[in-house]
Motif scaffolding. Structure first.
Motif, short mmCIF file in Angstrom:
data_model
loop_
_atom_site.label_atom_id
_atom_site.label_comp_id
_atom_site.label_asym_id
_atom_site.label_seq_id
_atom_site.Cartn_x
_atom_site.Cartn_y
_atom_site.Cartn_z
N ILE A 129 46.89 40.93 -16.11
CA ILE A 129 46.71 41.21 -17.54
C ILE A 129 47.58 40.28 -18.36
O ILE A 129 47.14 39.74 -19.39
N ALA A 130 48.82 40.05 -17.92
CA ALA A 130 49.72 39.13 -18.64
C ALA A 130 49.11 37.73 -18.70
O ALA A 130 49.17 37.06 -19.74
N GLU A 131 48.50 37.28 -17.63
CA GLU A 131 47.86 35.96 -17.61
C GLU A 131 46.64 35.93 -18.53
O GLU A 131 46.39 34.93 -19.19
N ASN A 132 45.88 37.02 -18.58
CA ASN A 132 44.70 37.08 -19.45
C ASN A 132 45.07 36.90 -20.92
O ASN A 132 44.28 36.37 -21.70
N TYR A 133 46.25 37.34 -21.30
CA TYR A 133 46.69 37.23 -22.69
C TYR A 133 47.72 36.13 -22.88
O TYR A 133 48.40 36.08 -23.91
N ASP A 134 47.83 35.24 -21.89
CA ASP A 134 48.68 34.05 -21.95
C ASP A 134 50.14 34.39 -22.23
O ASP A 134 50.80 33.75 -23.06
N ILE A 135 50.65 35.40 -21.55
CA ILE A 135 52.05 35.79 -21.70
C ILE A 135 52.87 34.92 -20.76
O ILE A 135 52.74 35.01 -19.54
N LYS A 136 53.69 34.05 -21.33
CA LYS A 136 54.51 33.13 -20.53
C LYS A 136 55.96 33.58 -20.44
O LYS A 136 56.69 33.16 -19.56
N ALA A 137 56.41 34.38 -21.39
CA ALA A 137 57.79 34.87 -21.41
C ALA A 137 57.77 36.28 -21.99
O ALA A 137 56.80 36.68 -22.63
N VAL A 138 58.82 37.02 -21.76
CA VAL A 138 58.94 38.37 -22.29
C VAL A 138 60.23 38.47 -23.11
O VAL A 138 61.14 37.68 -22.88
N PRO A 139 60.33 39.32 -24.04
CA PRO A 139 59.37 40.31 -24.50
C PRO A 139 58.34 39.73 -25.46
O PRO A 139 58.64 38.83 -26.24
N VAL A 140 57.13 40.24 -25.37
CA VAL A 140 56.05 39.90 -26.29
C VAL A 140 55.37 41.20 -26.67
O VAL A 140 55.11 42.05 -25.82
N VAL A 141 55.10 41.36 -27.96
CA VAL A 141 54.39 42.55 -28.44
C VAL A 141 53.06 42.09 -28.99
O VAL A 141 53.00 41.21 -29.85
N LEU A 142 51.98 42.68 -28.47
CA LEU A 142 50.64 42.37 -28.96
C LEU A 142 50.08 43.59 -29.68
O LEU A 142 50.33 44.73 -29.27
N LEU A 143 49.34 43.34 -30.75
CA LEU A 143 48.69 44.41 -31.50
C LEU A 143 47.19 44.27 -31.35
O LEU A 143 46.63 43.18 -31.53
N PHE A 144 46.54 45.37 -31.02
CA PHE A 144 45.10 45.41 -30.81
C PHE A 144 44.47 46.37 -31.81
O PHE A 144 45.05 47.40 -32.15
N LYS A 145 43.27 45.99 -32.26
CA LYS A 145 42.47 46.89 -33.08
C LYS A 145 41.03 46.73 -32.66
O LYS A 145 40.54 45.59 -32.57
N ASN A 146 40.35 47.83 -32.37
CA ASN A 146 38.97 47.82 -31.88
C ASN A 146 38.81 46.96 -30.63
O ASN A 146 37.82 46.25 -30.47
N GLY A 147 39.81 46.97 -29.77
CA GLY A 147 39.74 46.24 -28.51
C GLY A 147 40.03 44.76 -28.60
O GLY A 147 39.97 44.06 -27.59
N GLU A 148 40.35 44.26 -29.79
CA GLU A 148 40.62 42.83 -29.97
C GLU A 148 42.09 42.61 -30.30
O GLU A 148 42.68 43.37 -31.07
#
Length: 172
Positions: A129-148
């Motif tokens: 999942i981290a690779e799917n969203y191009d997470i290279k370092a942590v911490p990262v916070v992503l915000l989703f709305k309607n699955g996007e």
């Protein structure tokens, strides 16, 4: 019972042998040569007392985390199919700054309860999942709305950064 060490000699000075209470220690190294350079002297004690300290207390976190852990198995159901906006913190257990972000996300989860769902995803164990969203370092916070994916906050930031990103997602 006292155990005495081997005799002690140094090119800087000579002193009597040390007496230790710990029989496992057989000798004490000579003091560093640079002590004299700084005008420091090393005066060995005739006895070194080793006291047994009580074990340090174990500290447990008594607060209940407000953000739930999401895994690859629950990702689609909890994140992509959610009817309300979702905040996901990508973290790692070895990451010190992630612990600071956990506290902020827990505060936000309590303040925005019912309007935003907050989750945490362990980036090391859920690497796909981290690779799917191009997470290279942590911490990262992503915000989703309607699955996007709508917004992201990278790194440890003040609470206002996260709140600002949430407000943008809520108003869009």
């Amino acid at each position: 019972m006292m155990a005495s060490c081997a005799s002690y000699s140094s090119p800087l000075y000579s002193s009597p042998p040390f007496a230790l209470q710990n029989p496992k220690i057989s000798s004490i190294p000579s003091p560093p040569q640079w002590l004299n350079h700084f005008g420091l002297t090393f005066q060995p004690k005739k006895r070194i007392r080793v006291r047994n300290l009580p074990p340090s207390p174990t500290v447990f976190c008594l607060r209940d985390p407000k953000a739930t852990v999401v895994t690859g198995n629950s990702w689609d159901k909890l994140i992509l199919n959610s009817e309300v906006p979702v905040l996901v913190e990508f973290y790692a257990s070895w990451c010190g700054p992630c612990r600071m972000v956990h506290r902020v996300i827990d505060e936000i989860a309590a303040e925005y309860a019912g309007r935003v769902k907050c989750f945490m995803l362990h980036a090391d164990s859920e690497s796909e999942i981290a690779e799917n969203y191009d997470i290279k370092a942590v911490p990262v916070v992503l915000l989703f709305k309607n699955g996007e994916k709508r917004d992201s906050v990278v790194g440890t930031m003040p609470k206002e950064f996260y709140v600002s990103a949430i407000e943008k997602v809520l108003t869009s």
